[in-house]
Scaffold this motif. Structure first.
Motif, PDB file in Angstrom:
ATOM      1  N   ALA A 108       0.807  -1.409  -0.267  1.00 54.94           N
ATOM      2  CA  ALA A 108      -0.096  -0.334  -0.247  1.00 54.94           C
ATOM      3  C   ALA A 108       0.885   1.089  -0.001  1.00 54.94           C
ATOM      4  O   ALA A 108       0.783   2.190  -1.193  1.00 54.94           O
ATOM      5  CB  ALA A 108      -1.002   0.107   1.254  1.00 54.94           C
ATOM      6  N   THR A 139      -8.188   5.395  -9.055  1.00 51.76           N
ATOM      7  CA  THR A 139      -7.321   5.236  -9.305  1.00 51.76           C
ATOM      8  C   THR A 139      -7.470   3.774  -9.945  1.00 51.76           C
ATOM      9  O   THR A 139      -6.173   3.852 -10.552  1.00 51.76           O
ATOM     10  CB  THR A 139      -6.644   5.044  -8.461  1.00 51.76           C
ATOM     11  OG1 THR A 139      -7.196   3.831  -7.458  1.00 51.76           O
ATOM     12  CG2 THR A 139      -6.525   6.305  -7.531  1.00 51.76           C
ATOM     13  N   ARG A 160       0.271   3.796  -2.924  1.00 55.98           N
ATOM     14  CA  ARG A 160       0.303   5.318  -2.745  1.00 55.98           C
ATOM     15  C   ARG A 160       1.962   6.284  -3.637  1.00 55.98           C
ATOM     16  O   ARG A 160       1.674   7.139  -4.115  1.00 55.98           O
ATOM     17  CB  ARG A 160       0.680   5.945  -1.416  1.00 55.98           C
ATOM     18  CG  ARG A 160       0.173   6.980  -1.208  1.00 55.98           C
ATOM     19  CD  ARG A 160       0.233   6.940   0.716  1.00 55.98           C
ATOM     20  NE  ARG A 160       1.807   7.349   1.439  1.00 55.98           N
ATOM     21  CZ  ARG A 160       1.036   6.761   2.194  1.00 55.98           C
ATOM     22  NH1 ARG A 160       0.775   6.064   3.011  1.00 55.98           N
ATOM     23  NH2 ARG A 160       3.240   6.904   2.300  1.00 55.98           N
ATOM     24  N   ALA A 212      -8.527  -2.186  -7.653  1.00 59.18           N
ATOM     25  CA  ALA A 212      -7.764  -2.554  -7.452  1.00 59.18           C
ATOM     26  C   ALA A 212      -6.555  -3.615  -6.620  1.00 59.18           C
ATOM     27  O   ALA A 212      -5.807  -3.460  -6.664  1.00 59.18           O
ATOM     28  CB  ALA A 212      -8.576  -2.972  -5.616  1.00 59.18           C
ATOM     29  N   GLU A 270     -12.696  -0.830  -8.070  1.00 58.39           N
ATOM     30  CA  GLU A 270     -11.681   0.291  -7.744  1.00 58.39           C
ATOM     31  C   GLU A 270     -11.990   0.357  -6.174  1.00 58.39           C
ATOM     32  O   GLU A 270     -12.484  -0.326  -5.562  1.00 58.39           O
ATOM     33  CB  GLU A 270     -12.318   1.834  -8.243  1.00 58.39           C
ATOM     34  CG  GLU A 270     -11.747   2.019  -9.410  1.00 58.39           C
ATOM     35  CD  GLU A 270     -12.168   3.322  -9.755  1.00 58.39           C
ATOM     36  OE1 GLU A 270     -12.983   4.572  -9.249  1.00 58.39           O
ATOM     37  OE2 GLU A 270     -12.053   3.438 -11.362  1.00 58.39           O
ATOM     38  N   PRO A 271     -10.446   0.346  -5.651  1.00 56.98           N
ATOM     39  CA  PRO A 271     -10.655   0.407  -4.148  1.00 56.98           C
ATOM     40  C   PRO A 271     -11.382   1.486  -2.850  1.00 56.98           C
ATOM     41  O   PRO A 271     -11.368   2.513  -4.169  1.00 56.98           O
ATOM     42  CB  PRO A 271      -9.265   0.770  -3.923  1.00 56.98           C
ATOM     43  CG  PRO A 271      -8.401   1.319  -5.160  1.00 56.98           C
ATOM     44  CD  PRO A 271      -9.648   1.173  -5.947  1.00 56.98           C
ATOM     45  N   PRO A 272     -12.297   1.254  -2.288  1.00 59.21           N
ATOM     46  CA  PRO A 272     -12.476   2.850  -2.045  1.00 59.21           C
ATOM     47  C   PRO A 272     -12.254   3.543  -1.081  1.00 59.21           C
ATOM     48  O   PRO A 272     -12.642   5.064  -0.959  1.00 59.21           O
ATOM     49  CB  PRO A 272     -13.587   1.898  -0.660  1.00 59.21           C
ATOM     50  CG  PRO A 272     -13.167   0.626  -0.717  1.00 59.21           C
ATOM     51  CD  PRO A 272     -12.241   0.027  -1.528  1.00 59.21           C
ATOM     52  N   GLU A 273     -10.993   3.412  -0.532  1.00 64.36           N
ATOM     53  CA  GLU A 273     -10.417   4.590  -0.649  1.00 64.36           C
ATOM     54  C   GLU A 273      -9.816   5.051  -1.745  1.00 64.36           C
ATOM     55  O   GLU A 273      -8.954   6.062  -0.898  1.00 64.36           O
ATOM     56  CB  GLU A 273      -9.094   3.800   0.185  1.00 64.36           C
ATOM     57  CG  GLU A 273      -8.020   3.209  -0.324  1.00 64.36           C
ATOM     58  CD  GLU A 273      -8.364   1.392   0.118  1.00 64.36           C
ATOM     59  OE1 GLU A 273      -7.181   1.127  -0.095  1.00 64.36           O
ATOM     60  OE2 GLU A 273      -9.428   1.281   0.295  1.00 64.36           O
ATOM     61  N   ALA A 274      -9.485   4.963  -2.794  1.00 66.71           N
ATOM     62  CA  ALA A 274      -8.896   5.929  -3.973  1.00 66.71           C
ATOM     63  C   ALA A 274      -8.940   5.623  -4.834  1.00 66.71           C
ATOM     64  O   ALA A 274      -9.518   5.127  -6.224  1.00 66.71           O
ATOM     65  CB  ALA A 274      -7.136   5.230  -3.671  1.00 66.71           C
TER      66      ALA A 274
END
Length: 523
Positions: free
Chosen positions: A123, A206, A127, A209, A199-203
């Motif tokens: 992770a 993008t 980032r 995932a 897609e990742p919920p925190e990003a």
């Protein structure tokens, strides 16, 4: 069996046996297995975190190497079981084949690209890759694995990578798509995206995932998958990749629980209370709103899991099977393994071995071949009962290990360490006065990445930017590509370190050690 195109090496295109100097096996697939197990990238996995870094805990825990060995073992067991059934053999042959050595090689190699400090490291590097270096691909451990076998590792020949057969390369594509663009239409846009493709919920915005290929290796993905055109959907795993993926789930669900029972983290009372409270109050919990269940009281987290499975995997989620799985875990995990604290006695060791053996056999026996699977599943999958059992076992690990505050504290320190290490190496790479004294490996990686991005810019420049954006031109464009090449080189370099090497290298770069020569890392 496999068609001849799947027996070809990466670049030769020649069917049949493909041996290079140093290969001991006559079979090309067994030779691939030997190449993976003989790789320096494979050896380093002994120093890479699975969940908790052994060097930081003083504990004897699974690492990425022992995990990979178990995944290879379970993969072969699954394949042997399927190949023992004539009906399954006919099914897998229509889908592209199933070979014991291919699935074993995939099991051994599936984590070659995972960086220091486990999923936390993954992770952090993602980032930094996206935010600091403007790499649309970011970083992903599965894509890094494919990059290792096709570009970064070497095998004594002039080309890059391990020169593996198409079958093994395809078997290592757990998520056979890039983050953003290929195949087209991209699987994240399907009504029910494949597992990992959303897609990742925190990003948001993008891309997927999970994915198994950067744009720089897109040609390698296409070549590995070519023989499966017309047999598999473009986003669907090969049978052998599906076997490896299922084996990965089985190994993960079992041996991490073993680890944290051994070190006293999994407590009988807390685990038992969570599961039995849900069993006793399932109807009551089912009538509550989600907001009423967010409080951490025993049984509530398990009810939230049941709802998530129902919403995301309605194709298989079943309330009766879920209840049966919880009861099975209560009986076998709580009632047998956790009932007695682990004290290193012979009886305690036998209990761990019995738990591992019984669950592995049960889950392997529950594997089936699905000729027309849902988009959320592969062609090889667990039956309904065993699928729910794995979900509950993974829940216990997540709820009582991964969500612990002391683990979060440990990981925040690792986040800072990796961030500082990437920034320090980037500054060194930028320093032109130090160009002649750069680590040879880092300089090679930068030159390699520069060539790769130049080739992508020449053939398909849209792959180097986010959708809707345009690659800069002129001097700005050159600076942008140089920044991306620096980022990919630094990320490649850091991802190839062990946990201890990352710590020692940062200590040296930040002046916290006066030791000139250190056997922890060699530049």
């Amino acid at each position: 069996m496999h068609d001849e195109p799947l027996r070809t090496s990466r670049r030769s295109g020649l069917p049949g046996l493909r041996k290079l100097p140093g290969d001991l096996a006559a079979s090309p697939f067994r030779g691939d297995r030997d190449r993976v197990s003989g790789s320096a990238f494979f050896a380093r996995l002994g120093g890479v975190t699975q969940v908790v870094s052994p060097s930081g805990s003083g504990l004897l825990l699974h690492n990425r190497l022992t995990h990979s060995l178990k995944v290879a073992q379970v993969s072969r067991a699954i394949a042997e079981r399927l190949l023992g059934d004539p009906a399954d053999v006919a099914r897998v042959d229509r889908l592209g084949g199933l070979d014991l050595d291919v699935v074993e090689a995939a099991g051994l190699g599936h984590d070659l690209g995972h960086p220091p400090f486990g999923h936390l490291g993954e992770a952090v590097l993602d980032r930094l890759a996206r935010d600091h270096f403007a790499l649309p691909d970011g970083f992903e451990g599965n894509a890094q694995t494919f990059r290792v076998i096709t570009r970064l590792d070497v095998r004594g020949n002039e080309d890059d990578g391990l020169d593996l057969t198409a079958a093994v390369r395809a078997a290592l594509l757990k998520y056979p798509w890039t983050r953003l663009s290929r195949p087209d239409p991209h699987p994240r846009h399907l009504p029910a995206p494949p597992r990992g493709a959303g897609e990742p919920p925190e990003a948001p915005g993008t891309g997927s995932a999970k994915f198994s290929c950067y744009v720089t290796e897109l040609g390698d993905l296409t070549g590995a998958r070519a023989a499966f055109d017309g047999r598999l959907e473009p986003w669907q795993q090969t049978v052998e990749a599906s076997v490896m993926d299922t084996a990965d789930d089985i190994a993960y669900a079992i041996h991490d629980l073993e680890d944290f029972h051994r070190v006293g983290i999994l407590q009988h009372t807390t685990v038992s209370h969570e599961l039995t409270e849900w069993l006793g109050r399932a109807l009551e919990f089912a009538g509550r709103s989600e907001a009423e269940l967010i409080g951490g009281r025993p049984g509530q987290s398990l009810e939230l899991l049941r709802r998530r499975l129902r919403d995301k995997d309605s194709w298989i989620a079943d309330d009766d099977a879920f209840t049966g799985a919880v009861k099975k875990v209560v009986t076998n995990l709580v009632g047998k393994l956790l009932e007695m604290p682990f004290d290193r006695s012979r009886q305690a060791e036998q209990a761990v071995a019995a738990f591992s053996g019984e669950w592995t056999r049960r889950l392997v026996e529950g594997v089936r071949v699905e000729p027309s699977p849902t988009t959320r599943s592969g062609h090889v999958a667990l039956s309904t009962e065993q699928w729910h059992e794995v979900q509950v076992l993974k829940f216990v690990h997540r709820r009582f290990v991964l969500q612990r505050p002391d683990l979060a504290l440990h990981q925040r320190g690792q986040d800072r360490l990796l961030t500082q290490l990437v920034e320090a190496l980037d500054h060194w790479l930028i320093d032109r006065s130090e160009s002649s004294r750069l680590p040879h490996r880092l300089r090679d990686l930068f030159d390699h990445a520069t060539e790769e991005f130049a080739e992508v810019r020449r053939t398909d420049p849209e792959l180097l930017v986010m959708p809707g954006e345009t690659l800069p031109t002129g001097r700005a464009g050159a600076e942008h590509l140089e920044r991306m090449a620096r980022g990919r080189a630094v990320i490649d370099f850091v991802a190839s370190l062990t946990d201890d090497q990352a710590e020692a290298l940062l200590a040296a770069l930040s002046g916290r050690t006066t030791q000139l020569w250190n056997d922890t890392f060699v530049l």
